[in-house]
Design an enzyme around this catalytic site. Structure first.
Site, PDB file in Angstrom:
ATOM      1  N   GLY A  11       0.833  -1.209   0.000  1.00 32.65           N
ATOM      2  CA  GLY A  11       0.000   0.000   0.000  1.00 32.65           C
ATOM      3  C   GLY A  11       0.858   1.245   0.000  1.00 32.65           C
ATOM      4  NE  ARG A  72      -2.254  -4.308  -1.588  1.00 31.38           N
ATOM      5  CZ  ARG A  72      -1.840  -3.750  -0.448  1.00 31.38           C
ATOM      6  NH1 ARG A  72      -0.853  -4.294   0.244  1.00 31.38           N
ATOM      7  NH2 ARG A  72      -2.413  -2.661   0.035  1.00 31.38           N
ATOM      8  CG  ASP A 103       3.168  -6.968   7.489  1.00 29.58           C
ATOM      9  OD1 ASP A 103       2.598  -6.300   6.600  1.00 29.58           O
ATOM     10  OD2 ASP A 103       2.595  -7.860   8.139  1.00 29.58           O
ATOM     11  CB  THR A 126       2.669   0.506   6.011  1.00 29.11           C
ATOM     12  OG1 THR A 126       1.291   0.213   6.279  1.00 29.11           O
ATOM     13  CG2 THR A 126       3.470   0.171   7.247  1.00 29.11           C
ATOM     14  CG  ASP A 128      -1.854  -0.513   7.701  1.00 29.10           C
ATOM     15  OD1 ASP A 128      -2.653   0.404   7.398  1.00 29.10           O
ATOM     16  OD2 ASP A 128      -1.715  -1.530   7.003  1.00 29.10           O
ATOM     17  CG  ASP A 130       1.189  -3.101  10.019  1.00 29.64           C
ATOM     18  OD1 ASP A 130       2.197  -2.450   9.701  1.00 29.64           O
ATOM     19  OD2 ASP A 130       0.549  -3.790   9.208  1.00 29.64           O
ATOM     20  NE  ARG A 172      -3.064  -4.642   4.578  1.00 30.37           N
ATOM     21  CZ  ARG A 172      -2.394  -5.562   3.911  1.00 30.37           C
ATOM     22  NH1 ARG A 172      -2.507  -6.825   4.199  1.00 30.37           N
ATOM     23  NH2 ARG A 172      -1.582  -5.233   2.948  1.00 30.37           N
TER      24      ARG A 172
HETATM   25  P1  ATP Z   1       0.700  -2.440   3.551  1.00 35.55           P
HETATM   26  O1  ATP Z   1       0.911  -2.818   4.987  1.00 35.55           O
HETATM   27  O2  ATP Z   1       0.687  -0.983   3.361  1.00 35.55           O
HETATM   28  O3  ATP Z   1      -0.453  -3.126   2.907  1.00 35.55           O
HETATM   29  P2  ATP Z   1       2.583  -4.428   2.684  1.00 35.55           P
HETATM   30  O4  ATP Z   1       3.998  -4.307   2.246  1.00 35.55           O
HETATM   31  O5  ATP Z   1       2.334  -5.181   3.954  1.00 35.55           O
HETATM   32  O6  ATP Z   1       2.004  -2.948   2.741  1.00 35.55           O
HETATM   33  P3  ATP Z   1       1.502  -6.606   1.121  1.00 35.55           P
HETATM   34  O7  ATP Z   1       0.491  -6.609   0.035  1.00 35.55           O
HETATM   35  O8  ATP Z   1       1.265  -7.462   2.308  1.00 35.55           O
HETATM   36  O9  ATP Z   1       1.708  -5.073   1.515  1.00 35.55           O
HETATM   37  O10 ATP Z   1       2.924  -7.055   0.493  1.00 35.55           O
HETATM   38  C1  ATP Z   1       3.458  -6.399  -0.647  1.00 35.55           C
HETATM   39  C2  ATP Z   1       4.090  -7.392  -1.557  1.00 35.55           C
HETATM   40  O11 ATP Z   1       5.210  -8.020  -0.908  1.00 35.55           O
HETATM   41  C3  ATP Z   1       3.218  -8.558  -1.986  1.00 35.55           C
HETATM   42  O12 ATP Z   1       2.324  -8.216  -3.019  1.00 35.55           O
HETATM   43  C4  ATP Z   1       4.267  -9.562  -2.445  1.00 35.55           C
HETATM   44  O13 ATP Z   1       4.721  -9.251  -3.740  1.00 35.55           O
HETATM   45  C5  ATP Z   1       5.413  -9.323  -1.455  1.00 35.55           C
HETATM   46  N1  ATP Z   1       5.374 -10.344  -0.396  1.00 35.55           N
HETATM   47  C6  ATP Z   1       4.500 -10.425   0.631  1.00 35.55           C
HETATM   48  N2  ATP Z   1       4.733 -11.514   1.410  1.00 35.55           N
HETATM   49  C7  ATP Z   1       5.762 -12.166   0.821  1.00 35.55           C
HETATM   50  C8  ATP Z   1       6.474 -13.370   1.134  1.00 35.55           C
HETATM   51  N3  ATP Z   1       6.158 -14.137   2.182  1.00 35.55           N
HETATM   52  N4  ATP Z   1       7.502 -13.720   0.311  1.00 35.55           N
HETATM   53  C9  ATP Z   1       7.834 -12.977  -0.749  1.00 35.55           C
HETATM   54  N5  ATP Z   1       7.203 -11.830  -1.089  1.00 35.55           N
HETATM   55  C10 ATP Z   1       6.185 -11.404  -0.320  1.00 35.55           C
END
Ligand code: ATP
Length: 320
Positions: A11, A72, A103, A126, A128, A130, A172
């Site tokens: 995000g 994503r 995360d 982020t 959040d 979190d 979230r």
């Molecule tokens: P936000 O908290 O703002 O939503 P975020 O980084 O947590 O941000 P996610 O959609 O959970 O957002 O993760 C972003 C991208 O990171 C995913 O679309 C994926 O490409 C990659 N990713 C997430 N988990 C894994 C994992 N276990 N291994 C490899 N890549 C990952």
């Protein structure tokens, strides 16, 4: 280290552009080449990489969103996708990577570091808030300030009509946006995923506040706990006061970053590049007790976020 890559993922959050600027400018200061990757891990897999210069990041410190755009990317979850991502890095001779995201993005960075040996630094971007290892994530402060603007306006109209406003905020699975927006807007009640709620208790608190002379109520609901529409319907069944639901939605993610977020962006971006320059990878940067810190990425992603019950109790005491 002479050549690094940079991406934003997950995000978007206000302050990501300011962090991009800080990373690029610090890298250029140290004579490193820096390559931007558009659209997060999806862009890394597809190879959207381009060289960034001093002027690539001019006039963006004040902008919301992310100049590098974000995505994503499900492909990054499996080894085939990960190998493609690594191939792109090798093709351009990238020796280290900065990942700005939440995360999930950090899990992607951890995988590049742990399974493929690519030195990677994570910057927590982020709204959040979190992530346990850092007191604040980039974008949280701006997002809460956006919520405050909306809640202030809602309070005006709710007081005029003597209504109850149920306001849904993002976060979230984490209640921090609701907690901080609730306490700083003077909301009477917050509903967060970390604490189960009893609708009868909420009604009792609202009734008590009306007996004490209040003409309106604000209930801030975190998205991980309930939806504003459903919560408002349930509450309306139990109260004679008129209830209105508002979901603040995606405007929380946009807008010009606050001073606090721009300052974090400058410090996080600068620290991330300094670590890579010294040949240190596999870390995330953050802020703890007003100091910029770095921590092992594997340790950071395994930490469970703790809720600030003390702040919650403070709200309970001062909000009536
Ligand atoms: P936000 O908290 O703002 O939503 P975020 O980084 O947590 O941000 P996610 O959609 O959970 O957002 O993760 C972003 C991208 O990171 C995913 O679309 C994926 O490409 C990659 N990713 C997430 N988990 C894994 C994992 N276990 N291994 C490899 N890549 C990952």
């Amino acid at each position: 280290m002479k050549r690094i890559g940079l991406l934003t993922s997950g995000g978007d959050a206000p302050g990501m552009n300011a962090a991009i600027r800080a990373v690029v400018r610090t890298a250029l200061y140290y004579g490193m080449d820096v390559f931007g990757i558009e659209r997060g891990y999806a862009g890394l897999i597809e190879d959207t990489m381009y060289k960034m210069e001093m002027r690539s990041v001019s006039n963006i410190v004040q902008l919301g969103g992310t100049r590098l755009r974000t995505a994503r990317c499900l492909e990054m979850l499996n080894p085939e996708g990960q190998k493609k991502a690594v191939k792109t890095l090798e093709k351009h001779g990238i020796e280290g990577l900065v990942v700005i995201g939440g995360d999930g993005s950090f899990r992607g960075a951890k995988c590049l570091t742990e399974d493929y040996g690519i030195p990677t630094i994570g910057i927590p971007g982020t709204i959040d808030n979190d992530l346990e290892y850092t007191d604040y994530t980039l974008g949280f402060d701006t997002a809460v300030n956006t919520c405050l603007e909306v809640i202030n306006k809602l309070r005006d109209t709710m007081t005029s009509h003597e209504r109850i406003s149920v306001v849904e905020v993002m976060g979230r699975h984490c209640g921090d946006i609701a907690l901080y927006a609730g306490i700083t807007s003077g909301a009477e009640i917050i509903v967060v995923p970390e604490i189960s709620y009893d609708m009868n208790d909420i009604v009792t608190r609202i009734n008590r506040s009306r007996e004490n002379g209040k003409h309106s109520n604000i209930v801030v609901v975190a998205e991980g706990a309930a939806s504003a529409d459903e919560f408002a319907k349930e509450l309306q069944e139990l109260t004679p006061y008129s209830v209105r639901a508002t979901n603040i939605g995606h405007i929380q993610r946009g807008g010009s970053p606050s001073m606090a977020d721009r300052m974090l962006a400058a410090q996080f971006g600068n620290k991330a590049v300094r670590l890579l320059k010294d040949g240190i990878g596999n870390r995330v940067v953050g802020i703890h007790n007003n100091s910029i810190i770095d921590m092992d990425i594997i340790e950071a992603v395994s930490m469970k976020k703790r809720f600030n019950y003390e702040l919650y109790e403070t709200l309970q005491m001062i909000s009536m």
